[in-house]
Design a protein around this motif. Structure first.
Motif, PDB file in Angstrom:
ATOM      1  N   UNK A 285    -103.002 -13.336 -30.017  1.00  0.00           N
ATOM      2  CA  UNK A 285    -103.543 -13.624 -28.676  1.00  0.00           C
ATOM      3  C   UNK A 285    -102.478 -14.254 -27.793  1.00  0.00           C
ATOM      4  N   UNK A 286    -101.605 -15.048 -28.407  1.00  0.00           N
ATOM      5  CA  UNK A 286    -100.557 -15.676 -27.598  1.00  0.00           C
ATOM      6  C   UNK A 286     -99.239 -14.931 -27.799  1.00  0.00           C
ATOM      7  N   UNK A 287     -98.434 -14.919 -26.742  1.00  0.00           N
ATOM      8  CA  UNK A 287     -97.116 -14.293 -26.848  1.00  0.00           C
ATOM      9  C   UNK A 287     -96.090 -15.329 -27.299  1.00  0.00           C
ATOM     10  N   UNK A 288     -96.194 -16.527 -26.776  1.00  0.00           N
ATOM     11  CA  UNK A 288     -95.220 -17.552 -27.152  1.00  0.00           C
ATOM     12  C   UNK A 288     -95.680 -18.955 -26.774  1.00  0.00           C
ATOM     13  N   UNK A 289     -95.007 -19.928 -27.373  1.00  0.00           N
ATOM     14  CA  UNK A 289     -95.272 -21.348 -27.062  1.00  0.00           C
ATOM     15  C   UNK A 289     -93.923 -21.974 -26.727  1.00  0.00           C
ATOM     16  N   UNK A 290     -93.870 -22.718 -25.624  1.00  0.00           N
ATOM     17  CA  UNK A 290     -92.632 -23.452 -25.319  1.00  0.00           C
ATOM     18  C   UNK A 290     -93.026 -24.796 -24.730  1.00  0.00           C
ATOM     19  N   UNK A 291     -92.131 -25.725 -24.770  1.00  0.00           N
ATOM     20  CA  UNK A 291     -92.485 -27.027 -24.219  1.00  0.00           C
ATOM     21  C   UNK A 291     -91.270 -27.883 -23.977  1.00  0.00           C
ATOM     22  N   UNK A 387    -109.866 -18.849 -26.340  1.00  0.00           N
ATOM     23  CA  UNK A 387    -108.479 -19.270 -26.565  1.00  0.00           C
ATOM     24  C   UNK A 387    -108.335 -20.784 -26.389  1.00  0.00           C
ATOM     25  N   UNK A 388    -108.869 -21.282 -25.259  1.00  0.00           N
ATOM     26  CA  UNK A 388    -108.752 -22.724 -25.007  1.00  0.00           C
ATOM     27  C   UNK A 388    -109.455 -23.496 -26.118  1.00  0.00           C
ATOM     28  N   UNK A 389    -110.617 -23.019 -26.516  1.00  0.00           N
ATOM     29  CA  UNK A 389    -111.371 -23.679 -27.581  1.00  0.00           C
ATOM     30  C   UNK A 389    -110.544 -23.793 -28.852  1.00  0.00           C
ATOM     31  N   UNK A 390    -109.847 -22.714 -29.184  1.00  0.00           N
ATOM     32  CA  UNK A 390    -109.050 -22.727 -30.422  1.00  0.00           C
ATOM     33  C   UNK A 390    -107.871 -23.692 -30.308  1.00  0.00           C
ATOM     34  N   UNK A 391    -107.262 -23.712 -29.109  1.00  0.00           N
ATOM     35  CA  UNK A 391    -106.126 -24.637 -28.925  1.00  0.00           C
ATOM     36  C   UNK A 391    -106.584 -26.075 -29.152  1.00  0.00           C
ATOM     37  N   UNK A 431     -99.240 -23.012 -33.135  1.00  0.00           N
ATOM     38  CA  UNK A 431     -98.631 -21.848 -33.811  1.00  0.00           C
ATOM     39  C   UNK A 431     -99.475 -21.454 -35.023  1.00  0.00           C
ATOM     40  N   UNK A 432     -99.881 -22.441 -35.794  1.00  0.00           N
ATOM     41  CA  UNK A 432    -100.659 -22.156 -37.010  1.00  0.00           C
ATOM     42  C   UNK A 432    -101.961 -21.434 -36.693  1.00  0.00           C
ATOM     43  N   UNK A 433    -102.670 -21.950 -35.701  1.00  0.00           N
ATOM     44  CA  UNK A 433    -104.001 -21.377 -35.446  1.00  0.00           C
ATOM     45  C   UNK A 433    -103.907 -19.938 -34.921  1.00  0.00           C
ATOM     46  N   UNK A 434    -102.892 -19.666 -34.105  1.00  0.00           N
ATOM     47  CA  UNK A 434    -102.810 -18.312 -33.510  1.00  0.00           C
ATOM     48  C   UNK A 434    -101.989 -17.335 -34.333  1.00  0.00           C
ATOM     49  N   UNK A 435    -101.021 -17.839 -35.076  1.00  0.00           N
ATOM     50  CA  UNK A 435    -100.130 -16.914 -35.784  1.00  0.00           C
ATOM     51  C   UNK A 435    -100.376 -16.966 -37.288  1.00  0.00           C
ATOM     52  N   UNK A 436    -100.166 -18.134 -37.881  1.00  0.00           N
ATOM     53  CA  UNK A 436    -100.261 -18.215 -39.344  1.00  0.00           C
ATOM     54  C   UNK A 436    -101.661 -17.791 -39.814  1.00  0.00           C
ATOM     55  N   UNK A 437    -102.700 -18.264 -39.122  1.00  0.00           N
ATOM     56  CA  UNK A 437    -104.069 -17.921 -39.557  1.00  0.00           C
ATOM     57  C   UNK A 437    -104.450 -16.483 -39.274  1.00  0.00           C
ATOM     58  N   UNK A 438    -103.636 -15.787 -38.481  1.00  0.00           N
ATOM     59  CA  UNK A 438    -103.950 -14.388 -38.140  1.00  0.00           C
ATOM     60  C   UNK A 438    -103.185 -13.390 -38.997  1.00  0.00           C
ATOM     61  N   UNK A 439    -102.269 -13.910 -39.790  1.00  0.00           N
ATOM     62  CA  UNK A 439    -101.417 -12.975 -40.555  1.00  0.00           C
ATOM     63  C   UNK A 439    -102.189 -12.294 -41.685  1.00  0.00           C
TER      64      UNK A 439
END
Ligand code: ASP
Length: 439
Positions: A285-291, A387-391, A431-439
């Protein structure tokens, strides 16, 4: 088909790297126009030739002896030439450069010689023509890049030639002096060349296989981003993701040319494609995270603020007068928060506070520094619920207190403010919720 290929400093730091670059170029006939950087670092505490040139010129400008430093630069280039087995005497070039250093030709001139010489060597090695960027890339009297003149001259030049090397990073001013783009500016030259020859693709070769979903210093071994839109990239770059110079996007974007970020040390990797728009659904769902860290929030409270006409304008006027641009401005009914860069705010802090009191007579002003902002970016967020809920669920799970939330109406990104000490764990948990948990 025409591809413009730009190689960064680490891709051209040694003869060994030159050979890889040569193989890449010769593997595809479409790779007709090549834009090189100056030789970069060969190992982590090596010095880039650009930095050596700045250092050497600074000595020359002070009238000091710069022979030793100049010879070290010469040795870098001769090392490459000799190892490649080229018969290319550059002595007369070095003589001219030395004379110009003594004649104080300017720091930009000095720095530009890094790409200039590397361009001559690469053209000789490839058997391509050499085009001096000073003859085809132009700036106006104020030092602003002159897109029209450049495009006219450069496109004409390129249409008459099959293969060429055009050094990155610099061009010329109307008075014929040399001017460079800001650091990392060979990316910009590559983009300008791609637009001028209406390339089908702009390949930007570097030492990483494209953009990663998150910063590898925070998330170990993050997944790569295969496709990203220009808009998403802009959001992520603004928030600190650095692979490509920010200004490199505009020339190709205008011409509808995609950019492919590729790895010179792993050419088989597909890298990241940067495109105007795509129907390709991203894997996550997300393309990237930066901060980034280093923000301050100024919270202004005043009863009945909501009904006071012009309140926001008067607040922002104070920031404008003090030369501060604001990052975000979340607001409540009787509260308004302004988020600014701490570094820029600190020197004018008291002036801003006094100005706010004068302009809007608030009930209270509270300042909190040490804020980090995280941008969660993704074109797929628009069409995905929750999406916001998951974040926020993931942040709560990681015991991160959310201090600010901002979602732009484009639904391309959600910005979250957290305490600096929570920054790393917040990025990891998202990262975990959107990527690791989706793998
Ligand atoms: N050589 C220049 C620098 O180090 C420009 C570039 O590499 O793009 O910034």
């Amino acid at each position: 088909m025409t591809k413009v290929v730009k190689f960064g400093g680490s891709s051209l730091a040694s003869a060994e790297q030159f050979k890889k670059v040569g193989d890449i170029i010769h593997a595809d006939d479409a790779r007709r126009f090549v834009v090189p950087s100056a030789p970069g670092k060969r190992f982590s505490d090596d010095i880039k030739v650009t930095d050596m040139l700045y250092g050497c010129y600074d000595l020359a400008a002070k009238g000091k002896d710069f022979e030793k430093e100049f010879n070290t630069i010469k040795e870098r280039y001769y090392g490459i030439i000799n190892e490649l087995g080229l018969d290319l005497p550059l002595e007369s070039e070095f003589d001219v450069i030395k004379a110009c250093f003594i004649g104080k030709a300017g720091r930009d001139y000095a720095a530009s010689r890094g790409e200039y010489l590397n361009g001559i060597i690469l053209a000789n090695y490839l058997g391509y023509s050499f085009i001096d960027a000073a003859d085809v890339i132009f700036f106006d009297d104020r030092g602003v890049f002159d897109a029209k003149k450049t495009n006219d001259v450069l496109s004409k030049k390129l249409s008459s030639i099959n293969n060429a090397v055009i050094p990155g990073f610099y061009g010329s001013m109307p008075n014929d002096t040399i001017k460079t783009f800001s650091r990392g500016g060979s990316d910009v030259t590559g983009s300008i060349v791609a637009a001028a020859c209406s390339a089908d693709l702009y390949e930007n070769w570097t030492d990483v296989s494209g953009f990663l979903i998150a910063d590898p210093r925070i998330v170990p071994d993050p997944m790569p981003i295969t496709t990203i839109t220009y808009k998403e990239l802009r959001e992520l770059s603004y928030m600190g993701a650095t692979v490509l110079h920010e200004d490199a996007i505009f020339p190709v974007r205008k011409a509808g040319i995609p950019i492919n970020i590729k790895n010179t040390n792993a050419p088989e990797d597909s890298g990241t494609m940067i495109v105007e728009s795509t129907c390709q659904k991203p894997r996550f769902t997300i393309t990237g995270i930066a901060g980034k860290k280093g923000f301050t929030v100024i919270n202004i409270e005043k009863d009945m603020m909501n009904s006071e006409l012009g309140f926001g304008r008067k607040v922002l006027e104070v920031f404008e007068k003090n030369g501060l641009s604001f990052e975000h401005m979340p607001s409540g009914i009787d509260t308004m928060s302004i988020i600014v860069h701490q570094e820029e705010f600190e020197p004018v802090e008291q002036e801003v506070l006094a100005g706010l009191h004068r302009n809007v007579h608030p009930d209270s002003i509270d300042i909190e520094s040490g804020l980090a902002l995280i941008a969660v970016v993704g074109r797929a967020m628009k069409s995905n619920r929750g999406t916001a809920g998951r974040i926020f669920a993931s942040l709560a799970h990681a015991h991160v207190n959310v201090k600010m939330i901002d979602q732009g109406s484009s639904e391309l990104n959600i910005i979250i403010g957290v305490q600096e000490s929570d920054f790393e764990s917040a990025v990891k948990s998202i990262y975990d919720i959107f990527v690791v948990h989706q793998l």
